[in-house]
Design a protein around this motif. Structure first.
Motif, PDB file in Angstrom:
ATOM      1  N   LEU A  98     -12.041 -55.798   6.197  1.00 44.10           N
ATOM      2  CA  LEU A  98     -11.126 -54.657   6.163  1.00 44.10           C
ATOM      3  C   LEU A  98     -11.521 -53.626   7.212  1.00 44.10           C
ATOM      4  N   MET A  99     -12.820 -53.327   7.322  1.00 46.26           N
ATOM      5  CA  MET A  99     -13.263 -52.361   8.315  1.00 46.26           C
ATOM      6  C   MET A  99     -12.994 -52.860   9.726  1.00 46.26           C
ATOM      7  N   ASN A 100     -13.220 -54.147   9.963  1.00 46.47           N
ATOM      8  CA  ASN A 100     -12.972 -54.706  11.296  1.00 46.47           C
ATOM      9  C   ASN A 100     -11.501 -54.633  11.676  1.00 46.47           C
ATOM     10  N   ILE A 101     -10.619 -54.768  10.701  1.00 48.04           N
ATOM     11  CA  ILE A 101      -9.187 -54.623  10.972  1.00 48.04           C
ATOM     12  C   ILE A 101      -8.872 -53.178  11.332  1.00 48.04           C
ATOM     13  N   LEU A 102      -9.445 -52.225  10.618  1.00 48.58           N
ATOM     14  CA  LEU A 102      -9.220 -50.811  10.937  1.00 48.58           C
ATOM     15  C   LEU A 102      -9.828 -50.440  12.279  1.00 48.58           C
ATOM     16  N   ALA A 103     -10.936 -51.077  12.630  1.00 47.96           N
ATOM     17  CA  ALA A 103     -11.566 -50.819  13.926  1.00 47.96           C
ATOM     18  C   ALA A 103     -10.825 -51.477  15.078  1.00 47.96           C
ATOM     19  N   GLY A 104      -9.896 -52.375  14.759  1.00 49.66           N
ATOM     20  CA  GLY A 104      -9.170 -53.094  15.807  1.00 49.66           C
ATOM     21  C   GLY A 104      -9.923 -54.299  16.330  1.00 49.66           C
ATOM     22  N   LEU A 105     -10.942 -54.762  15.590  1.00 46.77           N
ATOM     23  CA  LEU A 105     -11.737 -55.914  16.012  1.00 46.77           C
ATOM     24  C   LEU A 105     -11.192 -57.218  15.443  1.00 46.77           C
ATOM     25  N   GLU A 106     -10.360 -57.116  14.418  1.00 45.66           N
ATOM     26  CA  GLU A 106      -9.666 -58.263  13.826  1.00 45.66           C
ATOM     27  C   GLU A 106      -8.199 -57.895  13.645  1.00 45.66           C
ATOM     28  N   GLU A 107      -7.342 -58.909  13.656  1.00 49.74           N
ATOM     29  CA  GLU A 107      -5.925 -58.693  13.385  1.00 49.74           C
ATOM     30  C   GLU A 107      -5.588 -59.244  12.008  1.00 49.74           C
ATOM     31  N   PRO A 108      -4.774 -58.525  11.225  1.00 51.06           N
ATOM     32  CA  PRO A 108      -4.384 -59.062   9.919  1.00 51.06           C
ATOM     33  C   PRO A 108      -3.444 -60.253  10.082  1.00 51.06           C
ATOM     34  N   THR A 109      -3.510 -61.165   9.150  1.00 51.76           N
ATOM     35  CA  THR A 109      -2.569 -62.284   9.133  1.00 51.76           C
ATOM     36  C   THR A 109      -1.193 -61.793   8.711  1.00 51.76           C
ATOM     37  N   ASP A 110      -1.182 -60.842   7.805  1.00 48.90           N
ATOM     38  CA  ASP A 110       0.071 -60.242   7.330  1.00 48.90           C
ATOM     39  C   ASP A 110      -0.210 -58.796   6.967  1.00 48.90           C
ATOM     40  N   GLY A 111       0.844 -57.978   6.914  1.00 51.25           N
ATOM     41  CA  GLY A 111       0.686 -56.571   6.624  1.00 51.25           C
ATOM     42  C   GLY A 111       0.246 -55.796   7.853  1.00 51.25           C
ATOM     43  N   GLU A 112      -0.069 -54.510   7.673  1.00 52.86           N
ATOM     44  CA  GLU A 112      -0.470 -53.683   8.809  1.00 52.86           C
ATOM     45  C   GLU A 112      -1.407 -52.567   8.390  1.00 52.86           C
ATOM     46  N   ALA A 113      -2.194 -52.138   9.364  1.00 57.85           N
ATOM     47  CA  ALA A 113      -3.056 -50.969   9.202  1.00 57.85           C
ATOM     48  C   ALA A 113      -2.596 -49.913  10.193  1.00 57.85           C
ATOM     49  N   ARG A 114      -2.525 -48.658   9.743  1.00 52.87           N
ATOM     50  CA  ARG A 114      -2.084 -47.557  10.593  1.00 52.87           C
ATOM     51  C   ARG A 114      -3.127 -46.443  10.598  1.00 52.87           C
ATOM     52  N   VAL A 115      -3.278 -45.797  11.739  1.00 53.90           N
ATOM     53  CA  VAL A 115      -4.079 -44.596  11.889  1.00 53.90           C
ATOM     54  C   VAL A 115      -3.176 -43.524  12.477  1.00 53.90           C
ATOM     55  N   ASP A 116      -3.061 -42.400  11.789  1.00 56.68           N
ATOM     56  CA  ASP A 116      -2.125 -41.347  12.209  1.00 56.68           C
ATOM     57  C   ASP A 116      -0.722 -41.917  12.404  1.00 56.68           C
TER      58      ASP A 116
END
Length: 271
Positions: A58-76
């Protein structure tokens, strides 16, 4: 100064129905299953859970080091598609450059961003002072203890002025006393120069002591199992660690982490 939890409802970090699968050849492994989570601006959130629950994924997805298979993470409210300067990442390993002094390590990101020399020095010295390393500004990492190296890594992350700190077991390799001291140091640094923090840990006491909220994850597949509010003002001291209130909060988080026994979120909520 007493600091309380943020009152804003604006999500600085927003995770929506994030699923992450890893290809293992003939099979796939689901590390995260439809995880949703909001973190407010300037909020300090800790994430705990059993091994394999997807905390680091989860942290790696928020850091932009991994991409989710489905769904999305947003910052601002902007979808995360890769690393960005607004997100500082601190891992368990310090990742300092051994040939650079403390000051030069802290200045590194500023140098990359082409910040003028005088401003680099001023900003680096500010954050070196903030983490209590002024006397060691000209020392090489090999001259520092493990705790001091981690403080240097924290100063380096702060120096580039990220609005978010993503911290993955930053104190996990340290002895108990150093760990407690760094928890207090991090708490004080956050209170003085607030950022939004997501802090991953296996240590339930650490999670309760530091956080506005503790997010408990369940494994196989990783998902949010419980969220525990820690409605205790800052600064938090040894008195809080020894209080019945701390014990009650710790026991609730501990029960959620270690007594899941395969239950689902719906089971927990009585659905």
């Amino acid at each position: 100064m007493t600091t309380t939890a943020p009152t804003t409802t604006t999500a600085k970090i927003s995770v929506r129905e994030v699923t992450k699968e890893f290809d293992l050849g003939k099979e796939s492994f689901t590390a995260l299953d439809r995880v949703s989570l909001d973190i407010a601006d300037n909020e300090f959130v800790t994430v705990v859970g059993p091994s394999g629950c997807g905390k680091s994924t989860l942290m790696n997805i928020l850091a932009g080091l991994e991409e989710p298979t489905d769904g999305e993470a947003r910052v601002d409210d902007v979808v995360v598609t890769g690393p960005g300067p607004e997100r500082g990442v601190i891992f368990q390993q310090y990742a300092l450059f051994p040939w650079l002094t403390v000051r030069k390590n802290v200045e590194f990101g500023l140098r990359t961003a082409k910040v003028p020399k005088a401003e680099r020095r001023e900003r680096a010295d500010h954050f070196i002072e903030l983490v209590g390393l002024t006397q060691f500004a000209d020392a090489l990492p090999k001259m520092l203890s493990g705790g001091m190296r981690q403080r240097c890594a924290i100063a380096r992350a702060y120096a580039v002025d990220p609005s978010i700190l993503l911290m993955d077991e930053p104190f996990g390799a340290l002895d108990a006393l150093t760990r407690v001291n760094l928890q207090d140091q991090l708490q004080e640094t956050w209170r003085q120069d607030q950022r939004t923090v997501m802090f991953i840990t296996h240590d339930v006491d650490e999670a309760v002591y530091l956080a506005n909220r503790v997010v408990v994850m369940a494994a196989r597949p990783g998902r949010v199992y419980d969220v525990v509010d820690i409605d205790v003002p800052y600064p938090r001291t040894e008195e809080f660690r020894l209080s019945p209130e701390f014990a009650d909060l710790r026991n609730r988080v501990w029960s959620s982490v270690y007594h899941q026994q395969g239950r689902t979120v719906a089971d927990r909520d009585g659905a």
